[in-house]
Write a protein that holds these residues in place. Structure first.
Motif, mmCIF file in Angstrom:
data_model
loop_
_atom_site.group_PDB
_atom_site.id
_atom_site.type_symbol
_atom_site.label_atom_id
_atom_site.label_comp_id
_atom_site.label_asym_id
_atom_site.label_seq_id
_atom_site.Cartn_x
_atom_site.Cartn_y
_atom_site.Cartn_z
ATOM 1 N N ASP A 69 0.878 -1.326 0.211
ATOM 2 C CA ASP A 69 0.018 -0.079 -0.185
ATOM 3 C C ASP A 69 0.910 1.192 0.051
ATOM 4 O O ASP A 69 0.592 2.110 -0.682
ATOM 5 N N GLN A 120 1.120 3.939 -3.136
ATOM 6 C CA GLN A 120 0.462 5.523 -2.781
ATOM 7 C C GLN A 120 1.785 6.243 -3.405
ATOM 8 O O GLN A 120 1.455 7.265 -4.057
ATOM 9 N N TYR A 121 3.139 5.771 -3.079
ATOM 10 C CA TYR A 121 3.960 6.661 -3.659
ATOM 11 C C TYR A 121 4.217 6.720 -5.161
ATOM 12 O O TYR A 121 4.160 7.635 -5.868
ATOM 13 N N GLU A 127 1.858 6.256 -7.242
ATOM 14 C CA GLU A 127 0.648 7.026 -7.893
ATOM 15 C C GLU A 127 0.931 8.433 -8.098
ATOM 16 O O GLU A 127 0.240 9.102 -8.666
ATOM 17 N N THR A 128 2.033 8.917 -7.640
ATOM 18 C CA THR A 128 2.584 10.192 -7.665
ATOM 19 C C THR A 128 3.089 10.358 -9.072
ATOM 20 O O THR A 128 3.269 9.445 -9.558
#
Length: 124
Positions: A13, A17-18, A20-21
């Motif tokens: 996760d 999350q990283y 998706e930047t």
């Protein structure tokens, strides 16, 4: 790769999350390049190993069989390449084994990016 053993959803996760930047393109580009380099390296090593075993089959004597594993090791000059290639593919395997569907989808398609990289497809 040890962080991803068994799926480790918390780490996946956080990585997702990283990724998706906007910074994820560099990671995916490098991963893609490493996969493209890893496959031929491992295939060459496997072909060399198979050729050597076909030309010089190990004798059936038990004491010689102990050394058979050693003969399957890559030569010292290629050992680092083979180890790195194996690590890259192992990481990709752990990210794709079915533990974390959102990560698998992201490795196939990055919806936020104009330059998508399908890392999974490159291995297939």
């Amino acid at each position: 790769t040890n962080l991803f053993w068994g799926g480790n959803p918390g780490v996946q996760d956080a990585l997702l999350q990283y990724l998706e930047t906007d910074d994820s393109q560099a990671f995916l580009r490098v991963l893609s390049e490493k996969v493209q380099l890893a496959l031929p390296t491992l295939l060459d090593w496997k072909a060399e190993n198979l050729r050597a075993r076909l030309l010089n089959p190990p004798p059936k004597h038990p004491k010689v069989l102990e050394f058979e594993e050693e003969s399957q090791q890559p030569p010292a000059t290629k050992k680092k390449e083979v180890e790195e290639s194996t690590s890259v593919l192992r990481l990709l395997q752990l990210l794709c084994e079915g533990h974390h569907l959102p990560m698998q989808n992201f490795l196939r398609k990055q919806p936020h990016s104009a330059n998508q990289v399908n890392v999974v497809d490159e291995v297939v």
